[in-house]
Design an enzyme around this catalytic site. Structure first.
Site, mmCIF file in Angstrom:
data_model
loop_
_atom_site.group_PDB
_atom_site.id
_atom_site.type_symbol
_atom_site.label_atom_id
_atom_site.label_comp_id
_atom_site.label_asym_id
_atom_site.label_seq_id
_atom_site.Cartn_x
_atom_site.Cartn_y
_atom_site.Cartn_z
ATOM 1 N N GLU A 129 -12.194 9.274 1.687
ATOM 2 C CA GLU A 129 -11.254 10.398 1.551
ATOM 3 C C GLU A 129 -9.985 10.175 2.373
ATOM 4 O O GLU A 129 -8.880 10.522 1.949
ATOM 5 C CB GLU A 129 -11.932 11.704 1.981
ATOM 6 C CG GLU A 129 -11.089 12.960 1.810
ATOM 7 C CD GLU A 129 -10.742 13.228 0.348
ATOM 8 O OE1 GLU A 129 -11.646 13.526 -0.431
ATOM 9 O OE2 GLU A 129 -9.546 13.135 -0.017
ATOM 10 N N VAL A 132 -6.297 8.155 1.290
ATOM 11 C CA VAL A 132 -5.123 8.670 0.556
ATOM 12 C C VAL A 132 -4.773 10.070 1.047
ATOM 13 O O VAL A 132 -5.617 10.972 1.038
ATOM 14 C CB VAL A 132 -5.393 8.749 -0.965
ATOM 15 C CG1 VAL A 132 -4.129 9.203 -1.706
ATOM 16 C CG2 VAL A 132 -5.880 7.424 -1.519
ATOM 17 N N GLY A 134 -3.984 11.391 4.013
ATOM 18 C CA GLY A 134 -4.422 11.937 5.308
ATOM 19 C C GLY A 134 -5.460 13.024 5.113
ATOM 20 O O GLY A 134 -6.525 12.793 4.532
ATOM 21 N N ASP A 201 2.107 0.543 0.773
ATOM 22 C CA ASP A 201 1.073 1.512 1.191
ATOM 23 C C ASP A 201 0.897 2.594 0.116
ATOM 24 O O ASP A 201 -0.230 2.970 -0.221
ATOM 25 C CB ASP A 201 1.483 2.136 2.543
ATOM 26 C CG ASP A 201 0.497 3.185 3.005
ATOM 27 O OD1 ASP A 201 -0.599 2.809 3.449
ATOM 28 O OD2 ASP A 201 0.820 4.391 2.905
ATOM 29 N N LYS A 205 -2.497 3.421 -2.339
ATOM 30 C CA LYS A 205 -3.071 4.763 -2.549
ATOM 31 C C LYS A 205 -3.064 5.123 -4.036
ATOM 32 O O LYS A 205 -4.019 5.718 -4.550
ATOM 33 C CB LYS A 205 -2.284 5.777 -1.712
ATOM 34 C CG LYS A 205 -2.470 5.542 -0.206
ATOM 35 C CD LYS A 205 -1.437 6.272 0.634
ATOM 36 C CE LYS A 205 -1.687 6.080 2.114
ATOM 37 N NZ LYS A 205 -0.572 6.527 2.966
HETATM 38 N N1 HSE Z 1 1.285 4.511 7.194
HETATM 39 C C1 HSE Z 1 0.699 5.564 6.441
HETATM 40 C C2 HSE Z 1 1.770 6.598 6.143
HETATM 41 C C3 HSE Z 1 -0.449 6.166 7.212
HETATM 42 O O1 HSE Z 1 2.857 6.523 6.730
HETATM 43 O O2 HSE Z 1 1.552 7.464 5.318
HETATM 44 C C4 HSE Z 1 -1.336 7.053 6.396
HETATM 45 O O3 HSE Z 1 -1.957 6.369 5.348
#
Ligand code: HSE
Length: 437
Positions: A129, A132, A134, A201, A205
């Site tokens: 969980e 993706v 937080g 990133d 996700k």
């Molecule tokens: N580096 C990621 C962001 C951390 O800035 O969203 C959380 O996945």
């Protein structure tokens, strides 16, 4: 069974947060879950740095193998990050019959299909969980709450670092590098911030969400990715004049036999709910046939929000263990035999509206050449603005197109770039008018 034994691998920002939650909220968690969650080990190569936690004797160890090989451990929580040790430890833990929880989106996006297969073969749960959004319960929402829906599209602001940077530039005129340093200091950015800034990133996700939403294998490779490093304050200002704001969006659409999946900066109308998601906050809209649009909003990065999502997975697994119902919810939302390989549509095949900024020589006939090239390729212009007037140099010319095919826009821009009157590569930003609100 008297308690659920947990081993955390990696005591960085999120690992520290998870240890804190498990220790400080022990009584509340036990009362809600019905069994104590016992933090048996926290393994990290660095056991000297003070994390502000007083561990019981023997809990804070340097050897992850001790946790992975301990027959009493029920759940391994991988929070090391990266794709080397983390992958090896997860696979070994699954093979040892441990349930595994991770926040490691890069690893899942790259090796998730193998990891899921290993978990299924060993009859254990694999939960992610926190990978993706937080603290936003987006994975549980797609996999469980929306099970009765055909999901048509997902549009998300999924990277807190980029959203923080874009917000600081547009609201305070803060330079890019300073905004990035602040995001790093606040613990939002990846160890390698290139992954944030260049959109990878968000793509990790999106690969996870698309697999869950459309019943497909995880496919990172074919997602089109562009980051925010070429976005200038000038474009942010022009966007505002046209009634848009610029966000790094992760977009996927269900075309039944193909899936659209792309990450790039996009202009969205300032009236759209996603336009009001600022700072490090994340949000995702999910369009589905029975529900219509659902929107989730929450802290997408940072110690305690991410730790909250990790502990929610631990609680789910603990409840499954108590009820003897492990693997009740399929890891990717459908039994493995029903997961399909669905191709991702090449970005050249999409169509949307475009913002195009050219630096053009301020001479008679230049604009007609440009519009002629666009017209020849069926690209219809909604508005054109020349920004200012200079007699001895190029001026910015900003155009907004109607809906057009990406491949035609790219071909037209190549032709426009070769004109003598256009000294610099044009800036192009997709406009997502049609994301429903
Ligand atoms: N580096 C990621 C962001 C951390 O800035 O969203 C959380 O996945």
């Amino acid at each position: 069974m008297k308690q659920i034994n947990i081993g955390i691998l990696g005591c960085g920002i999120v690992g520290t947060g998870v240890a804190k939650l498990l220790m400080e909220k022990q009584a509340m968690l036990e009362s809600r879950i019905g069994i104590p969650l016992n933090l048996k080990y926290v393994a990290d190569l660095d056991t000297l740095t003070d994390r502000g936690i007083t561990f019981k004797q023997g809990v804070f160890i340097s050897d992850a193998n001790k946790a992975i090989n301990d027959p009493d451990i029920n759940i391994i929580v991988e929070l090391i990050g990266g794709k080397t040790f983390a992958k090896e430890f997860i696979l070994r833990a699954l093979q040892n019959g441990k349930h595994v929880v991770t926040a490691n989106k890069a690893l899942i996006a790259s090796f998730g299909n193998d990891i899921v297969r290993t978990a299924v073969e060993n009859g254990v749960d694999f939960a992610f969980e926190a990978s993706v959004g937080g603290c936003m319960p987006v994975i549980k929402s797609i996999r469980e709450s929306l099970v009765a829906n055909r999901i048509d599209s997902i549009t998300g602001i999924l990277n807190g670092t980029c959203n923080y940077i874009l917000t600081k530039i547009s609201q305070e005129g803060c330079p890019f590098d300073i905004a990035l340093k602040e995001a790093q200091a606040k613990g939002y950015a990846e160890a390698d911030p290139f992954l944030d800034v260049e959109g990878h990133d968000s793509a990790h996700k999106l690969a996870i969400l698309a697999a869950l939403a459309y019943g497909m294998e995880i496919n990172l490779e074919n997602i089109h990715v562009e980051g925010i490093s070429r976005i200038t304050p000038m474009d942010i200002e022009f966007a505002r004049e046209f009634g848009y704001t610029i966000k790094l969006l992760a977009i996927s659409k269900n075309h039944t036999d193909k899936v659209e999946a792309r990450v790039h900066p996009a202009m969205i109308p300032i009236t759209h709910p996603l336009a009001h998601v600022n700072g490090s906050m994340n949000a995702v809209t999910i369009d589905a046939d029975a529900t219509g649009q659902t929107m989730l909003y929450g802290a997408g990065a940072g110690m305690m929000p991410t730790a909250s999502a990790v502990v929610s997975d631990i609680a789910d697994i603990a409840r499954n263990i108590m009820a003897g119902s492990n693997t009740r919810v399929p890891i990717l939302g459908s039994p493995k035999s029903n997961i399909r390989k669905i191709p991702i549509l090449p970005v050249t095949e999409i169509s949307t509206c475009y913002y195009i900024r050219l630096e053009a020589a301020d001479h008679p006939g230049v604009l007609s050449k440009i519009t002629g090239i666009l017209g020849k390729r069926g690209i219809s212009i909604q508005s054109v603005h020349q920004k200012g007037r200079r007699f001895n140099g190029p001026v910015p010319v900003v155009m907004i197109t109607h809906n057009a095919m990406e491949k035609e826009v790219q071909a037209a821009l190549n032709e426009i770039s070769s004109l003598d009157a256009i000294p610099e590569k044009p800036v192009v930003i997709r406009i997502e008018e049609s994301i429903s609100s």
